[in-house]
Design a protein around this motif. Structure first.
Motif, PDB file in Angstrom:
ATOM      1  N   VAL A 119       0.846  -1.207   0.000  1.00 60.33           N
ATOM      2  CA  VAL A 119       0.000   0.000   0.000  1.00 60.33           C
ATOM      3  C   VAL A 119       0.879   1.255   0.000  1.00 60.33           C
ATOM      4  O   VAL A 119       0.603   2.229  -0.706  1.00 60.33           O
ATOM      5  CB  VAL A 119      -0.965  -0.020   1.204  1.00 60.33           C
ATOM      6  CG1 VAL A 119      -1.654   1.330   1.367  1.00 60.33           C
ATOM      7  CG2 VAL A 119      -2.016  -1.120   1.030  1.00 60.33           C
ATOM      8  N   CYS A 120       1.963   1.231   0.788  1.00 66.01           N
ATOM      9  CA  CYS A 120       2.900   2.367   0.803  1.00 66.01           C
ATOM     10  C   CYS A 120       3.535   2.567  -0.578  1.00 66.01           C
ATOM     11  O   CYS A 120       3.705   3.692  -1.057  1.00 66.01           O
ATOM     12  CB  CYS A 120       4.001   2.148   1.842  1.00 66.01           C
ATOM     13  SG  CYS A 120       3.423   2.232   3.549  1.00 66.01           S
ATOM     14  N   LEU A 163       4.658   6.430   4.118  1.00 64.93           N
ATOM     15  CA  LEU A 163       3.190   6.422   4.241  1.00 64.93           C
ATOM     16  C   LEU A 163       2.558   7.254   3.137  1.00 64.93           C
ATOM     17  O   LEU A 163       3.052   8.337   2.817  1.00 64.93           O
ATOM     18  CB  LEU A 163       2.764   6.996   5.601  1.00 64.93           C
ATOM     19  CG  LEU A 163       2.838   6.061   6.808  1.00 64.93           C
ATOM     20  CD1 LEU A 163       2.485   6.829   8.073  1.00 64.93           C
ATOM     21  CD2 LEU A 163       1.895   4.873   6.649  1.00 64.93           C
ATOM     22  N   ASN A 166      -1.105   7.057  -2.828  1.00 63.01           N
ATOM     23  CA  ASN A 166      -2.504   7.428  -2.562  1.00 63.01           C
ATOM     24  C   ASN A 166      -3.402   7.118  -3.757  1.00 63.01           C
ATOM     25  O   ASN A 166      -4.064   8.012  -4.288  1.00 63.01           O
ATOM     26  CB  ASN A 166      -2.543   8.921  -2.210  1.00 63.01           C
ATOM     27  CG  ASN A 166      -3.782   9.285  -1.431  1.00 63.01           C
ATOM     28  OD1 ASN A 166      -4.441   8.418  -0.875  1.00 63.01           O
ATOM     29  ND2 ASN A 166      -4.115  10.553  -1.405  1.00 63.01           N
ATOM     30  N   ASN A 195      -8.278   3.964   5.867  1.00 64.07           N
ATOM     31  CA  ASN A 195      -9.038   2.999   5.068  1.00 64.07           C
ATOM     32  C   ASN A 195     -10.448   2.844   5.639  1.00 64.07           C
ATOM     33  O   ASN A 195     -10.719   3.269   6.761  1.00 64.07           O
ATOM     34  CB  ASN A 195      -8.314   1.647   5.035  1.00 64.07           C
ATOM     35  CG  ASN A 195      -8.400   0.894   6.351  1.00 64.07           C
ATOM     36  OD1 ASN A 195      -9.338   0.111   6.577  1.00 64.07           O
ATOM     37  ND2 ASN A 195      -7.439   1.132   7.255  1.00 64.07           N
ATOM     38  N   LEU A 238      -4.020  -1.945   9.260  1.00 61.44           N
ATOM     39  CA  LEU A 238      -3.588  -0.844   8.394  1.00 61.44           C
ATOM     40  C   LEU A 238      -3.759   0.499   9.101  1.00 61.44           C
ATOM     41  O   LEU A 238      -2.877   1.360   9.053  1.00 61.44           O
ATOM     42  CB  LEU A 238      -4.380  -0.856   7.080  1.00 61.44           C
ATOM     43  CG  LEU A 238      -4.069  -1.990   6.105  1.00 61.44           C
ATOM     44  CD1 LEU A 238      -5.024  -1.965   4.921  1.00 61.44           C
ATOM     45  CD2 LEU A 238      -2.625  -1.903   5.606  1.00 61.44           C
ATOM     46  N   ILE A 295      -2.467   4.017   7.880  1.00 60.42           N
ATOM     47  CA  ILE A 295      -3.096   3.968   6.547  1.00 60.42           C
ATOM     48  C   ILE A 295      -4.594   4.222   6.694  1.00 60.42           C
ATOM     49  O   ILE A 295      -5.313   3.417   7.304  1.00 60.42           O
ATOM     50  CB  ILE A 295      -2.881   2.595   5.860  1.00 60.42           C
ATOM     51  CG1 ILE A 295      -1.403   2.241   5.779  1.00 60.42           C
ATOM     52  CG2 ILE A 295      -3.553   2.564   4.492  1.00 60.42           C
ATOM     53  CD1 ILE A 295      -0.611   2.949   4.729  1.00 60.42           C
TER      54      ILE A 295
END
Length: 437
Positions: A222-223, A356, A227, A254, A247, A252
């Motif tokens: 995800v990182c 992040l 975005n 979500n 997460l 993160i």
């Protein structure tokens, strides 16, 4: 009809109908409904307007046909094409952002054909401005896009209201979309004129995880993506909530979605994902069919799909309407790549350092009023600009449900707006407004 088609072709300076348009004319002469798959720019509008014209009766002065489209631009384009055809039948278009009073006047003398967006058509039906009992032909043009843009409720309402239909014509520029049951198709004939090139828009990749629970690999992935709009699929509800919490603990942003949530919680999660309050949705396979979520960039199979069919449906959320998308399978140490994945599929190598993703710039407000309270998007925009002192560019996607609404506002404005509207009323009624949970 042949003479009329000849005249129409002259009006458009076209020599002859193409193969797809001829096939549509032939198929629509049968009593079956028709699903026409054809790419944008292939002459699809004439392919459904000619069969519509064939079904119009000059002695009938009521509305006989309805074309529902996902955008005002498409509504105006189809209205113009029909006018250029020179049929002698009246046509009018209805869409959001157009003055309702003008449309109401246009509808006083019933046009033979109405073209419009689902929200505005639904509004006119509720207000009694349209004669729906006389409509026998319904076209859902680019129906897949209407579903993706969140018009499922309105489309279901329109079809439920138009009770005397004899013909449904659906068009789409993508094969992947499932046709919802509420459309009530009658033994449809499928005409597929897609070349298959769109399928190549979906890439499939794998990533190997050294860790059995795969959560660290997911976080790093995800990182790595940053975005971008991403759906993460898990096989069980408990796993969805656990993965979402893991997460969130790592910073993160979500939302999660599964079948055990209350309706309002589900709607809230999807609204936040659609409007950019969260760019990541963690979900079960409930989200793999029929959900109206546009512009998904990544599909992550955190848990491997049970079957190839499940894999396909999950991936159907991305690479739609000419957009590209990537599906990634995370393979644990005791798992193997499913047989249906090509052996030469690219493997992702993640960098050592993790950064992040940037936090979303939008927040979502919950408003405890909706369609049943006679509240619409225009009311909400007016309220937020006048009473909340927001500029229009500070207001994002608005979704009005039956009994509540969601509206995206710029995150930096949220605390101010909640102070400004604390004692204000919408439609002369005090309504609970807060940050959506």
């Amino acid at each position: 009809m042949e003479e009329m088609i000849t005249q129409i072709l002259q009006n458009f300076k076209i020599e002859k109908l193409n193969e797809m348009q001829l096939a549509s004319l032939e198929a629509n002469e049968k009593p079956n409904d028709v699903v026409l798959l054809s790419s944008t720019g292939s002459g699809k509008t004439l392919a459904f307007l000619l069969p519509v014209l064939q079904r119009l009766d000059k002695t009938n002065n009521k509305t006989q046909a309805l074309v529902v489209v996902p955008s005002r631009e498409l509504a105006l384009q189809i209205e113009q094409v029909f006018k250029t055809m020179g049929t002698g039948f009246k046509v009018t278009s209805c869409y959001g952002g157009h003055k309702r009073e003008i449309e109401e006047n246009n509808l006083l003398q019933a046009p033979a054909l109405i073209v419009g967006t689902p929200g505005r058509i639904g509004d006119h039906i509720r207000r009694g401005n349209m004669q729906v009992d006389s409509i026998e032909t319904l076209v859902l043009d680019e129906f897949d896009k209407s579903l993706e843009l969140g018009f499922q409720e309105e489309m279901a309402f329109i079809i439920e209201s138009v009770k005397n239909l004899k013909k449904r014509i659906l068009t789409s520029a993508t094969e992947a979309t499932e046709i919802p049951d509420f459309i009530q198709l009658n033994d449809p004939l499928r005409l597929n004129f897609l070349t298959g090139e769109k399928e190549a828009a979906l890439e499939v990749k794998v990533i190997m995880s050294d860790d059995k629970d795969k959560s660290d690999t997911l976080f790093r992935l995800v990182c790595y993506f940053g975005n971008r709009s991403t759906i993460i699929f898990c096989n069980h509800r408990e796993a969805v909530e656990r993965t979402s919490a893991l997460l969130a603990d790592k910073g993160i942003v979500n939302v999660y979605y599964h079948g055990a949530l209350e309706q309002q919680e589900r709607e809230s999660a999807l609204a936040k994902f659609r409007n950019g309050t969260s760019n990541i949705l963690v979900t079960t396979d409930l989200a793999s069919r029929g959900l109206d979520i546009p512009n998904i960039r990544y599909i992550i199979h955190y848990h491997l799909p049970a079957t190839e069919d499940v894999f396909t449906h999950r991936n159907g959320r991305t690479a739609r309407m000419e957009a590209s998308g990537t599906a990634i399978l995370i393979i644990g140490p005791e798992e193997k790549v499913p047989d249906y994945i090509p052996t030469n599929t690219q493997e992702i190598e993640l960098p050592e350092s993790n950064e992040l993703p940037e936090k979303p710039k939008w927040s979502t407000l919950f408003i405890a009023a909706g369609k049943k309270d006679k509240v619409n998007k225009i009311d909400i925009v007016g309220f937020l600009t006048n009473k909340g002192q927001l500029k229009k560019e500070d207001i994002g996607l608005i979704e009005v449900k039956d009994f509540f609404s969601f509206v995206a506002v710029r995150k930096v404005k949220v605390s101010n707006i909640l102070v400004n509207i604390k004692d204000e009323k919408i439609k002369n009624k005090k309504v609970k407004i807060d940050i959506a949970k």
